[in-house]
Design a protein around this motif. Structure first.
Motif, mmCIF file in Angstrom:
data_model
loop_
_atom_site.group_PDB
_atom_site.id
_atom_site.type_symbol
_atom_site.label_atom_id
_atom_site.label_comp_id
_atom_site.label_asym_id
_atom_site.label_seq_id
_atom_site.Cartn_x
_atom_site.Cartn_y
_atom_site.Cartn_z
ATOM 1 N N ILE A 196 5.430 -10.195 -3.243
ATOM 2 C CA ILE A 196 6.220 -10.721 -2.123
ATOM 3 C C ILE A 196 5.255 -11.040 -0.984
ATOM 4 O O ILE A 196 4.473 -10.177 -0.568
ATOM 5 C CB ILE A 196 7.263 -9.682 -1.665
ATOM 6 N N GLU A 209 5.803 -11.704 2.194
ATOM 7 C CA GLU A 209 6.070 -11.222 3.556
ATOM 8 C C GLU A 209 5.581 -9.796 3.766
ATOM 9 O O GLU A 209 5.417 -9.048 2.823
ATOM 10 C CB GLU A 209 7.564 -11.297 3.851
ATOM 11 N N GLY A 210 5.462 -9.446 5.060
ATOM 12 C CA GLY A 210 5.017 -8.095 5.402
ATOM 13 C C GLY A 210 3.518 -8.108 5.641
ATOM 14 O O GLY A 210 2.811 -9.008 5.170
ATOM 15 N N VAL A 211 3.044 -7.141 6.411
ATOM 16 C CA VAL A 211 1.603 -7.102 6.655
ATOM 17 C C VAL A 211 0.959 -5.775 6.279
ATOM 18 O O VAL A 211 -0.258 -5.698 6.152
ATOM 19 C CB VAL A 211 1.249 -7.401 8.144
ATOM 20 N N GLU A 212 1.753 -4.746 6.071
ATOM 21 C CA GLU A 212 1.145 -3.417 5.930
ATOM 22 C C GLU A 212 0.838 -3.047 4.485
ATOM 23 O O GLU A 212 -0.234 -2.561 4.182
ATOM 24 C CB GLU A 212 2.084 -2.349 6.516
ATOM 25 N N ASN A 213 1.810 -3.245 3.602
ATOM 26 C CA ASN A 213 1.696 -2.755 2.224
ATOM 27 C C ASN A 213 1.804 -3.913 1.234
ATOM 28 O O ASN A 213 2.153 -5.024 1.608
ATOM 29 C CB ASN A 213 2.804 -1.729 1.963
ATOM 30 N N ASN A 245 3.923 -5.440 -1.734
ATOM 31 C CA ASN A 245 5.281 -5.316 -2.281
ATOM 32 C C ASN A 245 5.479 -6.274 -3.446
ATOM 33 O O ASN A 245 5.023 -7.423 -3.398
ATOM 34 C CB ASN A 245 6.316 -5.649 -1.195
ATOM 35 N N ILE A 273 12.192 -2.833 -5.844
ATOM 36 C CA ILE A 273 10.989 -3.167 -5.085
ATOM 37 C C ILE A 273 9.931 -2.114 -5.408
ATOM 38 O O ILE A 273 10.210 -0.905 -5.366
ATOM 39 C CB ILE A 273 11.274 -3.161 -3.561
ATOM 40 N N PRO A 309 17.002 1.092 1.776
ATOM 41 C CA PRO A 309 16.519 1.278 0.406
ATOM 42 C C PRO A 309 16.495 2.754 0.019
ATOM 43 O O PRO A 309 16.199 3.617 0.846
ATOM 44 C CB PRO A 309 15.095 0.724 0.456
ATOM 45 N N SER A 347 15.146 0.879 -4.164
ATOM 46 C CA SER A 347 16.225 -0.033 -4.544
ATOM 47 C C SER A 347 16.091 -1.359 -3.791
ATOM 48 O O SER A 347 15.615 -1.404 -2.654
ATOM 49 C CB SER A 347 17.584 0.608 -4.252
ATOM 50 N N PHE A 348 16.499 -2.416 -4.437
ATOM 51 C CA PHE A 348 16.464 -3.764 -3.852
ATOM 52 C C PHE A 348 17.704 -3.953 -2.993
ATOM 53 O O PHE A 348 18.820 -3.680 -3.420
ATOM 54 C CB PHE A 348 16.441 -4.806 -4.975
ATOM 55 N N LEU A 349 17.482 -4.398 -1.757
ATOM 56 C CA LEU A 349 18.598 -4.601 -0.835
ATOM 57 C C LEU A 349 18.920 -6.091 -0.756
ATOM 58 O O LEU A 349 18.019 -6.903 -0.519
ATOM 59 C CB LEU A 349 18.141 -4.114 0.542
ATOM 60 N N ASN A 358 12.920 -6.775 9.624
ATOM 61 C CA ASN A 358 13.268 -5.514 8.972
ATOM 62 C C ASN A 358 14.773 -5.256 8.942
ATOM 63 O O ASN A 358 15.213 -4.137 8.635
ATOM 64 C CB ASN A 358 12.542 -4.351 9.654
ATOM 65 N N PHE A 369 18.304 -6.920 7.323
ATOM 66 C CA PHE A 369 18.858 -7.931 6.417
ATOM 67 C C PHE A 369 20.315 -8.215 6.752
ATOM 68 O O PHE A 369 21.083 -7.312 7.101
ATOM 69 C CB PHE A 369 18.773 -7.452 4.962
ATOM 70 N N ILE A 399 15.305 -2.100 6.552
ATOM 71 C CA ILE A 399 14.193 -1.769 5.653
ATOM 72 C C ILE A 399 12.975 -1.336 6.462
ATOM 73 O O ILE A 399 13.014 -1.333 7.701
ATOM 74 C CB ILE A 399 13.797 -2.953 4.725
ATOM 75 N N ASP A 400 11.916 -1.001 5.738
ATOM 76 C CA ASP A 400 10.594 -0.752 6.303
ATOM 77 C C ASP A 400 10.582 0.425 7.288
ATOM 78 O O ASP A 400 10.412 0.241 8.494
ATOM 79 C CB ASP A 400 10.078 -2.041 6.986
HETATM 80 N N1 LIG Z 1 14.344 -2.706 -0.408
HETATM 81 C C1 LIG Z 1 14.092 -4.009 -0.317
HETATM 82 N N2 LIG Z 1 14.988 -4.895 -0.776
HETATM 83 C C2 LIG Z 1 14.734 -6.220 -0.753
HETATM 84 N N3 LIG Z 1 13.590 -6.740 -0.275
HETATM 85 C C3 LIG Z 1 12.661 -5.927 0.208
HETATM 86 C C4 LIG Z 1 12.867 -4.509 0.226
HETATM 87 N N4 LIG Z 1 11.770 -3.936 0.760
HETATM 88 C C5 LIG Z 1 10.919 -4.933 1.055
HETATM 89 N N5 LIG Z 1 11.446 -6.133 0.737
HETATM 90 C C6 LIG Z 1 10.808 -7.438 0.884
HETATM 91 O O1 LIG Z 1 9.433 -7.244 1.124
HETATM 92 C C7 LIG Z 1 9.054 -7.774 2.408
HETATM 93 C C8 LIG Z 1 8.030 -6.865 3.056
HETATM 94 O O2 LIG Z 1 8.557 -5.551 3.167
HETATM 95 P P1 LIG Z 1 8.180 -4.600 4.381
HETATM 96 O O3 LIG Z 1 8.645 -5.202 5.667
HETATM 97 O O4 LIG Z 1 8.629 -3.230 4.055
HETATM 98 O O5 LIG Z 1 6.608 -4.680 4.261
HETATM 99 P P2 LIG Z 1 5.462 -4.220 5.175
HETATM 100 O O6 LIG Z 1 4.207 -4.667 4.518
HETATM 101 O O7 LIG Z 1 5.589 -2.764 5.489
HETATM 102 O O8 LIG Z 1 5.696 -5.140 6.419
HETATM 103 P P3 LIG Z 1 5.739 -5.047 8.000
HETATM 104 O O9 LIG Z 1 5.309 -3.674 8.412
HETATM 105 O O10 LIG Z 1 4.850 -6.126 8.386
HETATM 106 O O11 LIG Z 1 7.160 -5.371 8.411
HETATM 107 C C9 LIG Z 1 10.363 -7.882 3.160
HETATM 108 O O12 LIG Z 1 10.352 -8.895 4.135
HETATM 109 C C10 LIG Z 1 11.349 -8.220 2.045
HETATM 110 O O13 LIG Z 1 11.278 -9.589 1.740
#
Ligand SMILES: Nc1ncnc2c1ncn2[C@@H]1O[C@H](COP(=O)(O)OP(=O)(O)OP(=O)(O)O)[C@@H](O)[C@H]1O
Ligand SMILES: N[C@@H](CCO)C(=O)O
Length: 321
Positions: free
Chosen positions: A30, A32-36, A38, A49, A80, A103-105, A198, A200, A210-211
């Protein structure tokens, strides 16, 4: 994009044998996101996820984050839910990283939230604060008042590259906040990063949060100030009082703010604007050009900080006092 660690299909299949997750049909990273890192997994059961925790996440914090999602979910908050392994553990290891399945949201985040969405977010934030009560693990907020000076010192020498004169402004802001930071306000588990990406929605209906990887114990009203900063300003930098009113009304429909929390909102909002300014500034100065991550603009939060500095009364956020 946020897939820092790649996974081999065979390793993933082996990892999944530890879970009652069905057979793997497909998986993809995936962006999107910057930390981990996914990945979205399709299996013969429910979609999942897979998160690989990268270096900014302390492994010792993972029981707090995963346990919190379980706790909130058990209390009816839509978030989640970590899938336990067959041995009951919530955390495994994949490609040399701590890894979890959650779980997927359903839903997607809103690129252009309106006041009605801000109301829903306010309500959900308060529901999270109420649901967090009784969660037994504790995690201090490393990115609150006591952490800001250290974070600033890492960027201070180069801060002038972002805007001339920043050094004096930020130093005096830190002095002000150290002296004015409130104590004794209601505290509990806060999300600490409830930005639009974060939350939905399915249509106009909020479908989940989320997150939780910045969640910690801190002042509940500080979390409200984070949401005011993240949701209630327009792209041109103007504060949208209609959104602010909706957010605060939504929040107070579940958990009314005390007079002391309301009085503290301008200082808390200065603090939360500074917090995101500082992390963004650090990333701005240290992320190499060409890295596959979108750098976020620190100056957006400097402008918000300046807005809060000239607030005369919390009514200016849209509260009827
Ligand atoms: N439980 C979930 N259900 C559906 N999609 C998810 C779920 N968790 C994460 N995602 C998807 O993964 C993307 C990144 O997740 P998340 O925001 O947790 O990542 P992150 O790397 O910690 O990002 P950040 O700290 O930058 O917000 C979300 O924008 C979403 O598209
Ligand atoms: N929400 C943060 C980034 C991830 O925590 C920001 O916009 O700066």
């Amino acid at each position: 994009m946020a897939v820092y660690t790649d996974i081999a299909e065979d390793d993933l299949k082996w990892f999944l044998t530890e879970y009652d997750a069905g057979t793997l049909l497909s998986y993809k990273g995936i962006a999107e996101g910057v930390e981990n890192s996914n990945f979205l997994l399709h299996t013969s059961k429910d979609p999942l996820i897979l998160t690989l925790y990268e270096k900014r996440v302390e492994k010792s914090d993972l029981p707090f984050f995963l346990g919190l999602m379980q706790h909130l979910s058990a209390r009816g908050l839509s978030c989640p839910l970590p899938l336990p392994r067959r041995d009951g553990a919530l955390l495994g290891s994949l490609s040399g990283r701590p890894a979890a399945l959650i779980s997927f949201l359903e839903g997607m985040w809103l690129r252009k939230p309106e006041a009605k969405h801000c109301r829903e977010v306010g309500r959900a934030l308060a529901e999270m604060h109420v649901a967090g009560d009784g969660f037994e693990l504790k995690r201090a907020n490393a990115l609150s008042i006591d952490g800001w000076r250290g974070l600033w010192e890492k960027s201070e020498a180069r801060a002038g590259e972002v805007e001339p004169g920043l050094q004096n402004e930020i130093r005096s802001e830190l002095d002000f906040l150290s002296a004015a930071w409130p104590s004794g306000l209601p505290a509990g588990v806060i999300h600490a990063d409830l930005f639009p990406d974060n939350v939905f929605f399915l249509g106009d209906q909020l479908s989940g949060l989320i997150d939780f990887y910045f969640a910690c114990n801190d002042l509940l009203a500080y979390d409200v100030s984070i949401c005011l900063n993240a949701w209630c300003f327009e792209k041109d930098g103007a504060y949208n009082i209609t959104k602010g009113t909706a957010m605060l009304e939504g929040y107070q429909s579940v958990r009314p703010l005390s007079d002391a929390e309301i009085a503290a909102l301008p200082v808390l909002s200065r603090g939360s604007a500074l917090r995101f300014f500082l992390t963004r500034l650090y990333d701005w100065l240290t992320t190499p050009e060409g890295a596959m991550v979108t750098k976020k603009d620190p100056l957006e939060y400097l402008r918000k900080l300046r807005f809060h500095r000239q607030i005369k009364t919390p009514a200016e956020y849209g509260l009827s006092l």
